[in-house]
Design a protein around this motif. Structure first.
Motif, short mmCIF file in Angstrom:
data_model
loop_
_atom_site.label_atom_id
_atom_site.label_comp_id
_atom_site.label_asym_id
_atom_site.label_seq_id
_atom_site.Cartn_x
_atom_site.Cartn_y
_atom_site.Cartn_z
N VAL A 89 0.85 -1.19 0.00
CA VAL A 89 0.00 0.00 0.00
C VAL A 89 0.88 1.24 0.00
CG1 VAL A 89 -1.74 1.31 1.29
CG2 VAL A 89 -1.88 -1.19 1.19
N VAL A 90 0.67 2.14 -0.96
CA VAL A 90 1.43 3.38 -1.02
C VAL A 90 0.61 4.60 -0.60
CG1 VAL A 90 3.05 2.56 -2.77
CG2 VAL A 90 0.92 3.65 -3.48
N LYS A 91 -0.71 4.40 -0.48
CA LYS A 91 -1.57 5.48 -0.01
C LYS A 91 -2.75 4.87 0.73
CE LYS A 91 -3.82 9.77 -1.49
NZ LYS A 91 -4.15 10.63 -2.65
N ALA A 92 -3.02 5.39 1.92
CA ALA A 92 -4.12 4.86 2.73
C ALA A 92 -4.74 6.01 3.51
CB ALA A 92 -3.61 3.78 3.69
N PRO A 93 -6.01 5.87 3.91
CA PRO A 93 -6.67 6.97 4.64
C PRO A 93 -6.36 7.01 6.13
CG PRO A 93 -8.23 5.21 4.18
CD PRO A 93 -6.95 4.82 3.52
N TYR A 94 -5.45 6.13 6.60
CA TYR A 94 -5.06 6.19 8.02
C TYR A 94 -3.61 5.74 8.14
CZ TYR A 94 -5.72 1.09 8.28
OH TYR A 94 -5.63 -0.25 8.09
N PRO A 95 -2.86 6.21 9.14
CA PRO A 95 -1.41 5.97 9.22
C PRO A 95 -1.01 4.50 9.25
CG PRO A 95 -2.06 7.71 10.74
CD PRO A 95 -3.34 7.13 10.20
N GLY A 96 -1.80 3.63 9.89
CA GLY A 96 -1.42 2.22 10.01
C GLY A 96 -1.72 1.39 8.80
N GLY A 97 -2.19 2.00 7.72
CA GLY A 97 -2.61 1.23 6.55
C GLY A 97 -1.51 0.89 5.57
N TYR A 98 -0.29 1.35 5.81
CA TYR A 98 0.79 1.16 4.84
C TYR A 98 1.47 -0.20 5.09
CZ TYR A 98 -0.05 6.04 3.80
OH TYR A 98 -0.64 7.22 3.42
N VAL A 99 0.88 -1.26 4.54
CA VAL A 99 1.32 -2.62 4.79
C VAL A 99 1.69 -3.30 3.48
CG1 VAL A 99 -0.08 -2.83 6.88
CG2 VAL A 99 -1.07 -3.45 4.66
N HIS A 100 2.23 -4.54 3.57
CA HIS A 100 2.61 -5.25 2.36
C HIS A 100 2.57 -6.75 2.60
CE1 HIS A 100 6.43 -5.82 4.42
NE2 HIS A 100 6.71 -6.76 3.53
N HIS A 101 2.59 -7.51 1.52
CA HIS A 101 2.80 -8.94 1.61
C HIS A 101 3.42 -9.43 0.30
CE1 HIS A 101 -0.41 -10.34 -1.12
NE2 HIS A 101 -1.20 -9.42 -0.60
N ASP A 102 4.09 -10.58 0.36
CA ASP A 102 4.67 -11.23 -0.82
C ASP A 102 3.83 -12.45 -1.15
OD1 ASP A 102 6.63 -9.33 -0.54
OD2 ASP A 102 8.07 -10.70 0.41
N CYS A 103 3.74 -12.78 -2.45
CA CYS A 103 2.92 -13.93 -2.83
C CYS A 103 3.44 -14.54 -4.12
CB CYS A 103 1.46 -13.52 -2.98
SG CYS A 103 1.19 -12.26 -4.24
#
Length: 559
Positions: A49-63
């Motif tokens: 995630v490069v843009k989210a409406p709240y600070p904790g939303g910038y997460v990632h995963h590999d698949c």
């Protein structure tokens, strides 16, 4: 709330490669997806995630790009692509997970859609999506979802059909979402101003065949049909279960049939068009493709991008079968950001609508009619696309690919607003109105003085439009002051023409509605008014709610 404040979730998909001497994976741009079904470093992807409406939303995963997902994509191409890949005599098959009561094509579309959704929205990203959607619903706004696909081999996939499970709407059809693709490698967005009407440049280029005597006549008929569709949008549009009648804005169409480059440039340089619509032949190429304007006359995507951005065009629409496809080298490697849509966005164009694959004339006209109606009803571009996509789904059914063919790209900094929404319009009269001509309120404003608070700069000015300005903590006020002692609807400043009364001159007044009152600086010090109406003089200083609040100066120009 304006379109610019709409909560946004932007997600990137990029391939990973195995680091030398390490077991870790790192992002890359040059590892293609394989189609053999074997897992290897080239089929690993990072999603974040490069843009989210709240600070904790910038997460990632590999698949991994799984075997089952790969088989469904091959089966899609075998069934729906006009130029299916050569897989020999083998037919891609996969287990039935939802029963045998529906057709193979419906089952294929549903299972590929759910696989694409699961590929993106899993683990922490699934949680971020749910929380972001909850924030948007709490604000009574849709959630804008943008997908940045950084592997050109994944561009051709129908991401628009992604859905969480059977019975749930696809990501591009969900009324709580606004879906588009984007790219992060972009020039800055120029200052986009909302227009009061649709001003469309309709360009009909040449087809792939040599010119024949009857081709100009055919193009003229086609242009006339398109012009009528673009200029005659419906007055109301069904959204969900509700009919929301909305006044349409004017639509103007200027047509160019097989123009020369000079003719096209001359029209664009007038600067009056906010939409360009191209129908005609073209070919994919590394620089965004080549539009065939007329026999032996082409225009590259890069050349077109520079023309459109320089002349203020906001939206480009292409009725071609290749506008959203990357250029493929002879070695079957796709070139990153080589599609026409990506090239235009890269150069700073706000929005591009193109086709992922071939679409029939009947399907294209149905889509264009609904899309133009949505724009004329002041919908944001991504909302109008969703409405038009829903019309294709209704006409041609879920198991047909027509509704999945339009692909919308939007610049990451663009709010989607082509025509200003009714909610954000300032009520004002046209200059030639007899009422406006008789209204001559002196130009006045409020501005911070030297002890301004951090929420405003000393250069900010709030002009009193139409002789009235509202002040309060709510966002719908003309001047919003986020101080706890300011009421939600605190006060208003308005103009009253009392020149007809004896010994009276036109004047501005302040009327207080608040809980704690308003302070005005008088010669003897700050004076409180509460639920009162008092006249204002140019130079008066005002505090709303508390002596500790922001100090503003009321100014009448020329006094």
């Amino acid at each position: 709330m304006s379109q610019s404040e709409m909560p946004c979730l932007s997600i990137v998909i990029a391939p990973l490669k195995e680091s030398l001497g390490q077991g870790s994976l790192t992002p890359t741009q040059d590892i293609p997806i394989r189609t053999g079904g074997t897992n290897h470093p080239g089929s690993h992807f990072a999603i974040w995630v490069v843009k989210a409406p709240y600070p904790g939303g910038y997460v990632h995963h590999d698949c991994l790009w799984s075997d089952s997902l790969n088989k469904r994509w091959q089966a899609w191409q075998q069934m729906f692509s006009p130029n299916p890949p050569a897989f020999g005599s083998e037919i891609a098959v996969f287990p039935n997970q939802i029963g045998e009561s529906i057709s193979y094509s419906s089952r294929l579309m549903l299972e590929l859609g759910t696989n694409l959704w699961e590929f993106i929205f899993k683990d922490a990203i699934e949680s971020t999506f749910a929380q972001s959607l909850g924030i948007a619903i709490g604000k009574q706004q849709p959630l804008r979802v943008q997908l940045d696909i950084r592997d050109p081999n994944l561009i051709a996939l129908p991401w628009e059909i992604g859905q969480p499970k059977a019975g749930k709407p696809a990501i591009s059809l969900n009324p709580q979402l606004r879906f588009s693709r984007t790219t992060s490698d972009v020039d800055p967005l120029s200052n986009v101003t909302s227009s009061h009407h649709l001003n469309i440049l309709l360009v009909l280029g040449s087809d792939a065949e040599p010119e024949k005597p009857n081709i100009p006549l055919q193009l003229a008929k086609e242009a006339d049909a398109l012009r009528k569709i673009l200029q005659q949008p419906i007055v109301s549009q069904k959204e969900g279960d509700r009919h929301l009648p909305m006044p349409t804005v004017p639509s103007y169409v200027h047509t160019l049939i097989q123009p020369t480059k000079a003719e096209l440039i001359q029209q664009l340089e007038t600067g009056k068009y906010n939409i360009i619509f191209y129908a005609g032949h073209g070919v994919k190429a590394p620089d965004g493709g080549q539009l065939l304007l007329r026999p032996n006359t082409t225009l590259s995507g890069t050349e077109l991008a520079q023309l459109l951005v320089a002349n203020g065009v906001v939206l480009a629409v292409f009725n071609t079968c290749w506008g959203a496809q990357p250029f493929i080298r002879e070695n079957q490697q796709a070139i990153p950001r080589s599609s026409l849509a990506e090239v235009l966005i890269h150069h700073g164009l706000p929005a591009v609508l193109a086709m992922r694959d071939e679409i029939t004339d009947e399907e294209a006209l149905s889509f264009i009619q609904a899309f133009a109606a949505g724009l004329a009803n002041r919908m944001a571009i991504d909302r109008a696309v969703a409405i038009a996509r829903q019309k294709l789904l209704t006409l041609y059914k879920f198991n047909q690919p027509a509704w999945s063919l339009p692909v919308l790209y939007m610049h990451p900094d663009f709010n989607g607003e082509l025509i200003q929404s009714l909610e954000s319009l300032i009520t004002q009269l046209p200059d030639n109105s007899t009422t406006a001509l008789s209204f001559s309120a002196p130009v006045a404003s409020l501005r911070p003085v030297e002890d301004y608070s951090q929420q405003f700069s000393p250069e900010q000015v709030w002009h009193i439009q139409g002789g009235r300005l509202t002040v309060g903590r709510r966002s719908e006020n003309d001047l919003v002051i986020q101080e706890r002692w300011v009421s939600q609807q605190h006060a208003e400043i308005f103009y009253r023409d009392i020149s007809g009364q004896e010994n009276q001159e036109p004047a501005y007044f302040l009327r207080d509605f608040s809980r704690y009152g308003t302070l005005i600086l008088a010669p003897q010090g700050w004076q409180k008014i509460h639920h009162q109406e008092v006249p204002l003089k140019s130079g008066d200083q005002i505090k709303f709610g508390s002596s500790q609040g922001l100090t503003l100066k009321f100014v009448i120009e020329g006094q």
